[in-house]
Design a protein around this motif. Structure first.
Motif, PDB file in Angstrom:
ATOM      1  N   ASP A  97       0.829  -1.200   0.000  1.00 37.94           N
ATOM      2  CA  ASP A  97       0.000   0.000   0.000  1.00 37.94           C
ATOM      3  C   ASP A  97       0.868   1.257   0.000  1.00 37.94           C
ATOM      4  OD1 ASP A  97      -2.796   1.033   0.185  1.00 37.94           O
ATOM      5  OD2 ASP A  97      -2.005   1.980   2.002  1.00 37.94           O
ATOM      6  N   ALA A  98       1.973   1.226   0.759  1.00 39.36           N
ATOM      7  CA  ALA A  98       2.880   2.376   0.807  1.00 39.36           C
ATOM      8  C   ALA A  98       3.511   2.637  -0.557  1.00 39.36           C
ATOM      9  CB  ALA A  98       3.969   2.142   1.857  1.00 39.36           C
ATOM     10  N   VAL A  99       3.877   1.567  -1.264  1.00 39.44           N
ATOM     11  CA  VAL A  99       4.441   1.727  -2.604  1.00 39.44           C
ATOM     12  C   VAL A  99       3.414   2.374  -3.533  1.00 39.44           C
ATOM     13  CG1 VAL A  99       5.163   0.456  -4.676  1.00 39.44           C
ATOM     14  CG2 VAL A  99       6.165  -0.098  -2.453  1.00 39.44           C
ATOM     15  N   LYS A 100       2.154   1.937  -3.459  1.00 39.74           N
ATOM     16  CA  LYS A 100       1.099   2.550  -4.282  1.00 39.74           C
ATOM     17  C   LYS A 100       0.965   4.030  -3.965  1.00 39.74           C
ATOM     18  CE  LYS A 100      -1.722  -1.649  -4.720  1.00 39.74           C
ATOM     19  NZ  LYS A 100      -3.015  -2.280  -4.343  1.00 39.74           N
ATOM     20  N   LYS A 101       1.028   4.378  -2.683  1.00 39.48           N
ATOM     21  CA  LYS A 101       0.878   5.777  -2.278  1.00 39.48           C
ATOM     22  C   LYS A 101       2.029   6.632  -2.805  1.00 39.48           C
ATOM     23  CE  LYS A 101      -2.824   5.567   0.530  1.00 39.48           C
ATOM     24  NZ  LYS A 101      -3.057   4.137   0.708  1.00 39.48           N
TER      25      LYS A 101
ATOM     26  N   THR B 169      -2.000  -3.000  15.628  1.00 39.40           N
ATOM     27  CA  THR B 169      -2.443  -1.713  15.096  1.00 39.40           C
ATOM     28  C   THR B 169      -3.306  -1.967  13.868  1.00 39.40           C
ATOM     29  OG1 THR B 169      -0.465  -1.482  13.713  1.00 39.40           O
ATOM     30  CG2 THR B 169      -0.353  -0.565  15.939  1.00 39.40           C
ATOM     31  N   ASN B 170      -4.040  -0.935  13.420  1.00 39.07           N
ATOM     32  CA  ASN B 170      -4.876  -1.143  12.236  1.00 39.07           C
ATOM     33  C   ASN B 170      -4.048  -1.029  10.949  1.00 39.07           C
ATOM     34  OD1 ASN B 170      -4.874   1.666  11.267  1.00 39.07           O
ATOM     35  ND2 ASN B 170      -6.117   2.088  13.083  1.00 39.07           N
ATOM     36  N   LYS B 171      -4.612  -1.503   9.851  1.00 39.32           N
ATOM     37  CA  LYS B 171      -3.841  -1.589   8.614  1.00 39.32           C
ATOM     38  C   LYS B 171      -3.470  -0.219   8.064  1.00 39.32           C
ATOM     39  CE  LYS B 171      -7.732  -2.135   5.383  1.00 39.32           C
ATOM     40  NZ  LYS B 171      -8.287  -3.022   4.322  1.00 39.32           N
ATOM     41  N   GLU B 172      -4.318   0.788   8.283  1.00 39.16           N
ATOM     42  CA  GLU B 172      -3.985   2.132   7.809  1.00 39.16           C
ATOM     43  C   GLU B 172      -2.748   2.663   8.517  1.00 39.16           C
ATOM     44  OE1 GLU B 172      -7.063   1.172   8.633  1.00 39.16           O
ATOM     45  OE2 GLU B 172      -7.997   1.211   6.642  1.00 39.16           O
ATOM     46  N   PHE B 173      -2.675   2.416   9.818  1.00 35.84           N
ATOM     47  CA  PHE B 173      -1.508   2.883  10.572  1.00 35.84           C
ATOM     48  C   PHE B 173      -0.248   2.157  10.114  1.00 35.84           C
ATOM     49  CE2 PHE B 173       1.416   2.746  14.194  1.00 35.84           C
ATOM     50  CZ  PHE B 173       1.563   4.102  14.433  1.00 35.84           C
ATOM     51  N   ARG B 174      -0.351   0.838   9.890  1.00 35.53           N
ATOM     52  CA  ARG B 174       0.825   0.094   9.417  1.00 35.53           C
ATOM     53  C   ARG B 174       1.291   0.630   8.063  1.00 35.53           C
ATOM     54  NH1 ARG B 174      -2.032  -4.266  11.884  1.00 35.53           N
ATOM     55  NH2 ARG B 174      -3.090  -4.803   9.918  1.00 35.53           N
ATOM     56  N   SER B 175       0.330   0.998   7.204  1.00 41.57           N
ATOM     57  CA  SER B 175       0.699   1.582   5.916  1.00 41.57           C
ATOM     58  C   SER B 175       1.418   2.908   6.103  1.00 41.57           C
ATOM     59  CB  SER B 175      -0.544   1.786   5.043  1.00 41.57           C
ATOM     60  OG  SER B 175      -0.220   2.510   3.870  1.00 41.57           O
ATOM     61  N   GLU B 176       0.949   3.725   7.032  1.00 36.94           N
ATOM     62  CA  GLU B 176       1.566   5.029   7.272  1.00 36.94           C
ATOM     63  C   GLU B 176       2.989   4.883   7.805  1.00 36.94           C
ATOM     64  OE1 GLU B 176      -1.543   6.358   9.756  1.00 36.94           O
ATOM     65  OE2 GLU B 176      -2.787   7.062   8.082  1.00 36.94           O
ATOM     66  N   VAL B 177       3.224   3.871   8.647  1.00 33.35           N
ATOM     67  CA  VAL B 177       4.586   3.605   9.111  1.00 33.35           C
ATOM     68  C   VAL B 177       5.458   3.187   7.927  1.00 33.35           C
ATOM     69  CG1 VAL B 177       6.038   2.169  10.595  1.00 33.35           C
ATOM     70  CG2 VAL B 177       3.827   2.977  11.433  1.00 33.35           C
ATOM     71  N   ALA B 178       4.918   2.330   7.052  1.00 37.56           N
ATOM     72  CA  ALA B 178       5.668   1.906   5.869  1.00 37.56           C
ATOM     73  C   ALA B 178       5.930   3.083   4.933  1.00 37.56           C
ATOM     74  CB  ALA B 178       4.910   0.799   5.135  1.00 37.56           C
ATOM     75  N   GLN B 179       4.946   3.981   4.789  1.00 40.85           N
ATOM     76  CA  GLN B 179       5.148   5.182   3.967  1.00 40.85           C
ATOM     77  C   GLN B 179       6.301   6.017   4.518  1.00 40.85           C
ATOM     78  OE1 GLN B 179       1.356   7.353   3.398  1.00 40.85           O
ATOM     79  NE2 GLN B 179       0.342   5.379   3.711  1.00 40.85           N
ATOM     80  N   HIS B 180       6.330   6.175   5.839  1.00 35.88           N
ATOM     81  CA  HIS B 180       7.396   6.941   6.492  1.00 35.88           C
ATOM     82  C   HIS B 180       8.759   6.306   6.197  1.00 35.88           C
ATOM     83  CE1 HIS B 180       9.015   9.389   9.935  1.00 35.88           C
ATOM     84  NE2 HIS B 180       9.916   8.415   9.914  1.00 35.88           N
ATOM     85  N   GLU B 181       8.842   4.981   6.359  1.00 34.83           N
ATOM     86  CA  GLU B 181      10.120   4.311   6.153  1.00 34.83           C
ATOM     87  C   GLU B 181      10.566   4.356   4.694  1.00 34.83           C
ATOM     88  OE1 GLU B 181      12.052   3.636   8.467  1.00 34.83           O
ATOM     89  OE2 GLU B 181      10.548   3.966  10.018  1.00 34.83           O
TER      90      GLU B 181
ATOM     91  N   ALA C  22       6.361  11.161  -8.857  1.00 38.40           N
ATOM     92  CA  ALA C  22       7.748  11.613  -8.813  1.00 38.40           C
ATOM     93  C   ALA C  22       8.700  10.464  -9.105  1.00 38.40           C
ATOM     94  CB  ALA C  22       8.056  12.206  -7.438  1.00 38.40           C
ATOM     95  N   VAL C  23       8.323   9.257  -8.679  1.00 39.16           N
ATOM     96  CA  VAL C  23       9.129   8.062  -8.895  1.00 39.16           C
ATOM     97  C   VAL C  23       8.196   6.934  -9.324  1.00 39.16           C
ATOM     98  CG1 VAL C  23      10.933   8.672  -7.227  1.00 39.16           C
ATOM     99  CG2 VAL C  23       8.902   7.392  -6.465  1.00 39.16           C
ATOM    100  N   HIS C  24       8.795   5.877  -9.851  1.00 41.34           N
ATOM    101  CA  HIS C  24       8.019   4.673 -10.145  1.00 41.34           C
ATOM    102  C   HIS C  24       8.709   3.503  -9.449  1.00 41.34           C
ATOM    103  CE1 HIS C  24       5.433   1.802 -12.075  1.00 41.34           C
ATOM    104  NE2 HIS C  24       6.494   1.149 -12.549  1.00 41.34           N
ATOM    105  N   ILE C  25       8.083   3.009  -8.386  1.00 43.66           N
ATOM    106  CA  ILE C  25       8.623   1.884  -7.631  1.00 43.66           C
ATOM    107  C   ILE C  25       7.910   0.625  -8.098  1.00 43.66           C
ATOM    108  CG2 ILE C  25       9.097   0.974  -5.328  1.00 43.66           C
ATOM    109  CD1 ILE C  25       8.528   3.808  -4.239  1.00 43.66           C
ATOM    110  N   ARG C  26       8.661  -0.369  -8.530  1.00 49.58           N
ATOM    111  CA  ARG C  26       8.047  -1.610  -8.990  1.00 49.58           C
ATOM    112  C   ARG C  26       8.636  -2.789  -8.210  1.00 49.58           C
ATOM    113  NH1 ARG C  26      11.288  -4.552 -12.367  1.00 49.58           N
ATOM    114  NH2 ARG C  26      13.127  -3.496 -13.215  1.00 49.58           N
ATOM    115  N   TRP C  27       7.818  -3.813  -8.035  1.00 54.36           N
ATOM    116  CA  TRP C  27       8.232  -4.988  -7.285  1.00 54.36           C
ATOM    117  C   TRP C  27       9.052  -5.922  -8.165  1.00 54.36           C
ATOM    118  CZ3 TRP C  27       7.778  -5.141  -2.183  1.00 54.36           C
ATOM    119  CH2 TRP C  27       6.870  -4.270  -1.591  1.00 54.36           C
ATOM    120  N   THR C  28      10.060  -6.542  -7.560  1.00 53.06           N
ATOM    121  CA  THR C  28      10.888  -7.518  -8.268  1.00 53.06           C
ATOM    122  C   THR C  28      10.997  -8.780  -7.423  1.00 53.06           C
ATOM    123  OG1 THR C  28      13.084  -7.965  -9.214  1.00 53.06           O
ATOM    124  CG2 THR C  28      13.011  -6.542  -7.278  1.00 53.06           C
ATOM    125  N   LYS C  29      11.142  -9.916  -8.092  1.00 56.72           N
ATOM    126  CA  LYS C  29      11.335 -11.188  -7.388  1.00 56.72           C
ATOM    127  C   LYS C  29      12.807 -11.536  -7.256  1.00 56.72           C
ATOM    128  CE  LYS C  29       6.869 -13.129  -8.752  1.00 56.72           C
ATOM    129  NZ  LYS C  29       6.160 -14.254  -9.431  1.00 56.72           N
TER     130      LYS C  29
END
Length: 231
Positions: free
Chosen positions: A101-105, A178-190, A111-118
């Motif tokens: 979710d953080a990557v989507k945000k 914690t709720n999923k929105e908060f976990r996403s916000e922590v991931a966005q921060h990181e 500004a950037v394009h973050i894509r997942w890789t295996k």
């Protein structure tokens, strides 16, 4: 073998220890030093060690542009290109959702394009989990425990301002209830740290404010990232 400056960046919420490293990119080689920031902590007794690169530096290499006076502060480095790869190392389903979710945000900022890789070896950023709890001793000599929700460790070349690797870690022990929105916000921060953003002062409106990450990514953050990655 070329050695790059390693900076330890940690993030979390109120009362959780948080540090980041700011270094002069033009500084000559020198022994290990420490720099402490305590925007994010009720305790300022911790320290963080880091090393400047030495030998093998490339003084004539092209330096990436780092803008000044951005709405959200910058660490002074960035990825060479806007296309950035990320590898999912954690198997925790709640943290996997948070990172995705953080990557989507961040991608919505355009500004950037973050894509997942295996392929982990080809990834710029690693999305990981880990136990970030640690023991500390206060100034009054009474032992107590603090912990972090997340941390980001980056490697970059200070002679070119180029990021080479980043690992963002979330602590499942701290985030499980914690709720999923908060976990996403922590991931966005990181991931903000992994992209080159630094901590923002508490009076600003930014996901990079350690004590108030529930803002989520703001217009200021999006504008800053577009300025940072403007060709």
């Amino acid at each position: 073998m070329r050695r790059f400056l390693v900076a330890l960046l940690v993030a979390g919420m109120v009362g959780i220890s948080d540090y980041h490293v700011l270094a002069d990119a033009d500084a000559p080689s020198q022994p290990s030093q420490s720099f402490q920031s305590s925007f994010f902590s009720l305790d300022s007794s911790d320290s963080n060690d880091f090393q400047f690169s030495n030998g093998g530096q490339r003084p004539n290499a092209e330096r990436l542009r780092i803008p000044e006076n951005t709405p959200t502060p910058l660490e002074g480095f960035r990825w060479k290109k806007k296309n950035i790869t990320i590898y999912m190392e954690t198997a925790d389903p709640k943290l996997k959702w948070a990172f995705r979710d953080a990557v989507k945000k961040w991608n919505k900022t355009k500004a950037v394009h973050i894509r997942w890789t295996k392929n982990q070896d080809k990834a710029n950023i690693i999305a990981a989990d880990g136990d970030l709890a640690r023991n500390n001793t206060g100034n009054n000599g009474v032992g107590y425990t603090t912990s972090e929700l997340g941390s980001t460790r980056t490697e970059y070349d200070p002679t070119t301002n180029t990021l080479h690797k980043a690992t963002s870690t979330l602590d499942p022990n701290q985030l499980d209830y914690t709720n999923k929105e908060f976990r996403s916000e922590v991931a966005q921060h990181e991931l903000g740290h992994a992209l080159g953003l630094a901590h923002a002062p508490e009076y600003e409106h930014s996901v990079m404010i350690p004590r108030n990450i529930k803002n989520g990514i703001t217009k200021n953050d999006a504008k800053t990232l577009r300025m940072l990655y403007r060709e």
